[in-house]
Scaffold this motif. Structure first.
Motif, PDB file in Angstrom:
ATOM      1  N   PRO A  67       0.833  -1.212   0.000  1.00  0.00           N
ATOM      2  CA  PRO A  67       0.000   0.000   0.000  1.00  0.00           C
ATOM      3  C   PRO A  67       0.867   1.262   0.000  1.00  0.00           C
ATOM      4  CG  PRO A  67       0.028  -1.019   2.175  1.00  0.00           C
ATOM      5  CD  PRO A  67       0.694  -1.987   1.226  1.00  0.00           C
ATOM      6  N   ALA A  68       0.373   2.318  -0.612  1.00  0.00           N
ATOM      7  CA  ALA A  68       1.112   3.585  -0.691  1.00  0.00           C
ATOM      8  C   ALA A  68       1.176   4.241   0.687  1.00  0.00           C
ATOM      9  CB  ALA A  68       0.427   4.519  -1.688  1.00  0.00           C
ATOM     10  N   GLU A  69       2.328   4.874   1.035  1.00  0.00           N
ATOM     11  CA  GLU A  69       2.514   5.534   2.324  1.00  0.00           C
ATOM     12  C   GLU A  69       1.640   6.778   2.405  1.00  0.00           C
ATOM     13  OE1 GLU A  69       6.116   7.342   5.113  1.00  0.00           O
ATOM     14  OE2 GLU A  69       6.476   6.747   3.013  1.00  0.00           O
ATOM     15  N   GLU A  70       0.989   6.954   3.550  1.00  0.00           N
ATOM     16  CA  GLU A  70       0.104   8.105   3.743  1.00  0.00           C
ATOM     17  C   GLU A  70       0.949   9.353   3.988  1.00  0.00           C
ATOM     18  OE1 GLU A  70      -3.463   9.678   6.707  1.00  0.00           O
ATOM     19  OE2 GLU A  70      -2.499   7.723   7.022  1.00  0.00           O
ATOM     20  N   VAL A  71       0.646  10.417   3.295  1.00  0.00           N
ATOM     21  CA  VAL A  71       1.338  11.691   3.423  1.00  0.00           C
ATOM     22  C   VAL A  71       0.365  12.691   4.036  1.00  0.00           C
ATOM     23  CG1 VAL A  71       2.535  13.562   2.240  1.00  0.00           C
ATOM     24  CG2 VAL A  71       2.836  11.193   1.464  1.00  0.00           C
ATOM     25  N   ARG A  72       0.757  13.268   5.187  1.00  0.00           N
ATOM     26  CA  ARG A  72      -0.158  14.167   5.894  1.00  0.00           C
ATOM     27  C   ARG A  72       0.162  15.620   5.534  1.00  0.00           C
ATOM     28  NH1 ARG A  72      -3.400  13.275   9.999  1.00  0.00           N
ATOM     29  NH2 ARG A  72      -2.401  11.240  10.397  1.00  0.00           N
ATOM     30  N   PRO A  73      -0.823  16.382   5.068  1.00  0.00           N
ATOM     31  CA  PRO A  73      -0.582  17.798   4.771  1.00  0.00           C
ATOM     32  C   PRO A  73      -0.528  18.616   6.063  1.00  0.00           C
ATOM     33  CG  PRO A  73      -2.863  17.245   4.312  1.00  0.00           C
ATOM     34  CD  PRO A  73      -2.188  15.957   4.688  1.00  0.00           C
ATOM     35  N   VAL A  74       0.427  19.518   6.170  1.00  0.00           N
ATOM     36  CA  VAL A  74       0.591  20.370   7.354  1.00  0.00           C
ATOM     37  C   VAL A  74       0.939  21.785   6.915  1.00  0.00           C
ATOM     38  CG1 VAL A  74       1.321  18.486   8.879  1.00  0.00           C
ATOM     39  CG2 VAL A  74       3.035  19.761   7.565  1.00  0.00           C
ATOM     40  N   ARG A  75       0.720  22.719   7.825  1.00  0.00           N
ATOM     41  CA  ARG A  75       1.189  24.088   7.637  1.00  0.00           C
ATOM     42  C   ARG A  75       2.491  24.268   8.408  1.00  0.00           C
ATOM     43  NH1 ARG A  75      -2.609  27.448   5.358  1.00  0.00           N
ATOM     44  NH2 ARG A  75      -4.751  26.665   5.351  1.00  0.00           N
ATOM     45  N   ASP A 377      15.298  26.372   9.965  1.00  0.00           N
ATOM     46  CA  ASP A 377      14.465  25.232  10.357  1.00  0.00           C
ATOM     47  C   ASP A 377      13.015  25.501   9.969  1.00  0.00           C
ATOM     48  OD1 ASP A 377      16.632  23.967  11.409  1.00  0.00           O
ATOM     49  OD2 ASP A 377      16.250  24.588  13.484  1.00  0.00           O
ATOM     50  N   ARG A 378      12.350  24.427   9.499  1.00  0.00           N
ATOM     51  CA  ARG A 378      10.923  24.549   9.165  1.00  0.00           C
ATOM     52  C   ARG A 378      10.124  23.850  10.265  1.00  0.00           C
ATOM     53  NH1 ARG A 378       7.947  26.146   4.996  1.00  0.00           N
ATOM     54  NH2 ARG A 378       9.793  26.443   3.680  1.00  0.00           N
ATOM     55  N   VAL A 379       9.211  24.599  10.873  1.00  0.00           N
ATOM     56  CA  VAL A 379       8.447  24.136  12.029  1.00  0.00           C
ATOM     57  C   VAL A 379       6.985  23.977  11.630  1.00  0.00           C
ATOM     58  CG1 VAL A 379       7.765  24.654  14.402  1.00  0.00           C
ATOM     59  CG2 VAL A 379      10.037  25.292  13.587  1.00  0.00           C
ATOM     60  N   VAL A 380       6.385  22.861  12.032  1.00  0.00           N
ATOM     61  CA  VAL A 380       4.968  22.615  11.783  1.00  0.00           C
ATOM     62  C   VAL A 380       4.154  23.505  12.719  1.00  0.00           C
ATOM     63  CG1 VAL A 380       3.131  20.905  11.810  1.00  0.00           C
ATOM     64  CG2 VAL A 380       5.429  20.255  11.095  1.00  0.00           C
ATOM     65  N   THR A 381       3.170  24.203  12.151  1.00  0.00           N
ATOM     66  CA  THR A 381       2.348  25.118  12.946  1.00  0.00           C
ATOM     67  C   THR A 381       0.902  24.680  13.045  1.00  0.00           C
ATOM     68  OG1 THR A 381       1.904  26.459  10.976  1.00  0.00           O
ATOM     69  CG2 THR A 381       3.801  27.070  12.323  1.00  0.00           C
ATOM     70  N   ALA A 382       0.474  23.673  12.319  1.00  0.00           N
ATOM     71  CA  ALA A 382      -0.907  23.203  12.394  1.00  0.00           C
ATOM     72  C   ALA A 382      -0.922  21.692  12.167  1.00  0.00           C
ATOM     73  CB  ALA A 382      -1.791  23.903  11.360  1.00  0.00           C
ATOM     74  N   GLY A 383      -1.659  20.985  13.019  1.00  0.00           N
ATOM     75  CA  GLY A 383      -1.753  19.539  12.907  1.00  0.00           C
ATOM     76  C   GLY A 383      -0.727  18.797  13.711  1.00  0.00           C
ATOM     77  N   VAL A 384      -0.147  19.418  14.737  1.00  0.00           N
ATOM     78  CA  VAL A 384       0.926  18.773  15.490  1.00  0.00           C
ATOM     79  C   VAL A 384       0.407  17.614  16.345  1.00  0.00           C
ATOM     80  CG1 VAL A 384       2.296  20.871  15.536  1.00  0.00           C
ATOM     81  CG2 VAL A 384       0.651  20.462  17.364  1.00  0.00           C
ATOM     82  N   GLN A 385      -0.901  17.604  16.681  1.00  0.00           N
ATOM     83  CA  GLN A 385      -1.406  16.549  17.554  1.00  0.00           C
ATOM     84  C   GLN A 385      -1.475  15.196  16.869  1.00  0.00           C
ATOM     85  OE1 GLN A 385      -2.913  19.436  16.969  1.00  0.00           O
ATOM     86  NE2 GLN A 385      -2.811  20.553  18.913  1.00  0.00           N
ATOM     87  N   ALA A 386      -1.575  15.175  15.537  1.00  0.00           N
ATOM     88  CA  ALA A 386      -1.752  13.918  14.824  1.00  0.00           C
ATOM     89  C   ALA A 386      -0.456  13.372  14.232  1.00  0.00           C
ATOM     90  CB  ALA A 386      -2.783  14.110  13.701  1.00  0.00           C
ATOM     91  N   LEU A 387       0.674  14.001  14.491  1.00  0.00           N
ATOM     92  CA  LEU A 387       1.923  13.562  13.879  1.00  0.00           C
ATOM     93  C   LEU A 387       2.621  12.513  14.752  1.00  0.00           C
ATOM     94  CD1 LEU A 387       3.352  17.012  12.698  1.00  0.00           C
ATOM     95  CD2 LEU A 387       2.252  15.260  11.296  1.00  0.00           C
ATOM     96  N   TYR A 388       3.469  11.720  14.120  1.00  0.00           N
ATOM     97  CA  TYR A 388       4.328  10.779  14.820  1.00  0.00           C
ATOM     98  C   TYR A 388       5.717  10.852  14.190  1.00  0.00           C
ATOM     99  CZ  TYR A 388       3.218   7.761  10.802  1.00  0.00           C
ATOM    100  OH  TYR A 388       3.048   7.251   9.537  1.00  0.00           O
ATOM    101  N   PRO A 389       6.756  10.464  14.930  1.00  0.00           N
ATOM    102  CA  PRO A 389       8.126  10.622  14.410  1.00  0.00           C
ATOM    103  C   PRO A 389       8.328   9.953  13.065  1.00  0.00           C
ATOM    104  CG  PRO A 389       8.167  10.112  16.744  1.00  0.00           C
ATOM    105  CD  PRO A 389       6.743   9.954  16.300  1.00  0.00           C
ATOM    106  N   GLN A 390       9.079  10.611  12.206  1.00  0.00           N
ATOM    107  CA  GLN A 390       9.455  10.159  10.875  1.00  0.00           C
ATOM    108  C   GLN A 390       8.254  10.007   9.944  1.00  0.00           C
ATOM    109  OE1 GLN A 390      12.604  10.122   9.879  1.00  0.00           O
ATOM    110  NE2 GLN A 390      13.028  10.863  11.967  1.00  0.00           N
ATOM    111  N   GLU A 391       7.148  10.644  10.268  1.00  0.00           N
ATOM    112  CA  GLU A 391       6.005  10.623   9.348  1.00  0.00           C
ATOM    113  C   GLU A 391       6.284  11.578   8.191  1.00  0.00           C
ATOM    114  OE1 GLU A 391       1.129  11.194   9.369  1.00  0.00           O
ATOM    115  OE2 GLU A 391       2.340  11.773  11.104  1.00  0.00           O
ATOM    116  N   LYS A 392       5.865  11.184   7.010  1.00  0.00           N
ATOM    117  CA  LYS A 392       6.077  12.012   5.827  1.00  0.00           C
ATOM    118  C   LYS A 392       4.927  13.005   5.726  1.00  0.00           C
ATOM    119  CE  LYS A 392       7.320  11.662   0.907  1.00  0.00           C
ATOM    120  NZ  LYS A 392       8.662  12.234   1.145  1.00  0.00           N
ATOM    121  N   VAL A 393       5.261  14.244   5.413  1.00  0.00           N
ATOM    122  CA  VAL A 393       4.261  15.304   5.338  1.00  0.00           C
ATOM    123  C   VAL A 393       4.425  16.044   4.018  1.00  0.00           C
ATOM    124  CG1 VAL A 393       4.174  15.592   7.844  1.00  0.00           C
ATOM    125  CG2 VAL A 393       5.778  16.958   6.498  1.00  0.00           C
ATOM    126  N   SER A 394       3.408  16.829   3.733  1.00  0.00           N
ATOM    127  CA  SER A 394       3.450  17.727   2.578  1.00  0.00           C
ATOM    128  C   SER A 394       3.082  19.110   3.047  1.00  0.00           C
ATOM    129  CB  SER A 394       2.476  17.262   1.485  1.00  0.00           C
ATOM    130  OG  SER A 394       1.144  17.317   1.953  1.00  0.00           O
TER     131      SER A 394
END
Length: 403
Positions: A67-75, A377-394
């Motif tokens: 299955p394709a890896e899920e990519v989570r969109p974040v700000r 450094d690029r810091v996530v500003t929205a959606g931090v509660q649903a992230l886990y280490p080494q998760e791929k984001v967009s």
């Protein structure tokens, strides 16, 4: 060999040679034995089918695609340290630049209090009076003694002149002349002493009246008419009209590191934030208050009492030089092992990882980071509660990135 082979095909069984015992698992007629038939497909065990089914499932799974890896969109935002734009804000109050405790210079009974709290006074105005019976009598006594001394001087002066005229012709002795001169000097000294007593008595009589030393306003009355006061006991308190102060209690970290005499600040009325005036710090307490552990600080206001009345609550805005800091929205913060942390996006893999940070302070609409982040450094500003280490984001919206 040929006969045995032919018999097998025709009879379906092979007879043993005569004279040999017959071995058979199936009882038949005596002298004849038929070997058991081989089990056909209908007699196979049920476990064989399950094994075949599992093999088929494994073979089919080998040909499926992962299955394709899920990519989570974040700000996110790019870290760019800059000067601290938020000034230090303290709460204080307006006070008189000079607050004077007024007291009588001699003890006595207060017979009159001419002003009350809030009265505007001018230099030289009589504010209160003591009973002046005793000072009046002292003055009369001093005046009488001065008059007696002057009379004695008026009598001794001509005697000295006559003695000075008779001495050259030897009409009087040298002793009589010296006695006349001594009496004259004694009378002169007595006049000067009594004159000093008169001046002292006059000053004591003047001290029975409490005068305003400067223009100002009475802020408190401490005694009433009829009370007996001691010398130096405060009777009234007044605020001199030569300026206003803003009084603030500075925190220890600010007072010891960045606060200095001569710094300017903006002071605004708490009830009317748009009404502000500049102020200059001129006094910082050398020690902390024992109760609040803060440093009492006074700043001279460039304002009038009509603009900022005494006792009004004010806010002081102090712009102090500081090292570059990082400002993040509160939604960017999370917790790692009980400590503040943020999610950092790797620029090459776009995978996230937690990084602990140290908070300098929490402001109304952002958080000031003291350390833990670097420029770029690029810091996530929205959606931090649903992230886990080494998760791929967009990156959801590049235009949303702000410094």
């Amino acid at each position: 060999m040929q006969t045995r082979h032919a018999g097998t095909k025709a009879g379906g069984a092979v007879r043993p040679p005569s004279g040999l015992p017959t071995v058979s698992g199936v009882r038949g007629p005596i002298g004849d034995s038929t070997p058991p038939a081989m089990p056909g497909p209908a007699h196979r065990p049920a476990g064989t089918g399950l094994v075949l089914l599992c093999l088929l499932l494994l073979l089919s799974a080998c040909h499926r695609k992962p299955p394709a890896e899920e990519v989570r969109p974040v700000r996110s935002v790019m870290v760019e340290p800059g000067p601290d734009r938020n000034a230090e804000v303290m709460t204080g109050q307006v006070a008189a630049h000079r607050s004077i405790n007024l007291a009588f210079r001699l003890p006595g009974k207060v017979v009159e209090r001419a002003v009350s709290a809030g009265s505007t006074v001018h230099a030289g105005d009589v504010l209160a009076r003591l009973d002046d019976t005793v000072p009046q009598q002292t003055l009369r006594t001093a005046l009488a003694e001065n008059a007696t001394a002057k009379a004695a001087l008026e009598q001794a002066a001509p005697l000295k002149q006559r003695a000075a005229a008779l001495l050259p012709v030897e009409a009087i002795s040298r002793n009589d002349y010296d006695d006349a001169v001594r009496r004259y000097k004694t009378a002169l000294d007595q006049v000067q002493a009594t004159q000093a007593q008169v001046r002292v008595a006059q000053e004591q009589l003047g001290y029975t009246r409490l005068l305003a030393p400067d223009d100002g306003i009475v802020t408190d009355r401490l005694v009433e008419a009829g009370e007996v006061v001691a010398a130096g006991q405060p009777v009234l308190r007044m605020a001199a009209g030569d300026g206003l102060d803003g009084q603030f209690d500075m925190p220890e970290a600010l007072a010891r590191s960045r606060l200095a005499v001569g710094m300017t600040m903006k002071v605004c009325l708490d009830a009317t934030p748009a009404l502000c005036a500049p102020a200059a710090i001129y006094e910082i307490a050398p020690d902390t208050d024992p109760a609040t552990r803060t440093y009492h600080t006074r700043a001279l206001l460039r304002a009038t009492r009509d603009m900022m009345p005494l006792g009004a609550v004010v806010t002081g805005h102090l712009s102090v030089p500081s090292a570059p800091t990082v400002h993040l929205p509160p939604a960017a913060l999370t917790v790692q092992d009980g400590r503040p942390a943020v999610w950092i996006i790797a620029p090459d893999t776009l995978r996230v990882s937690l990084r602990p940070v140290i908070i300098a302070r929490y402001a109304t609409d952002d958080v000031v980071i003291a350390s833990g982040l670097n420029a770029g450094d690029r810091v996530v500003t929205a959606g931090v509660q649903a992230l886990y280490p080494q998760e791929k984001v967009s990156l959801l919206d590049e235009a949303d990135v702000r410094p």
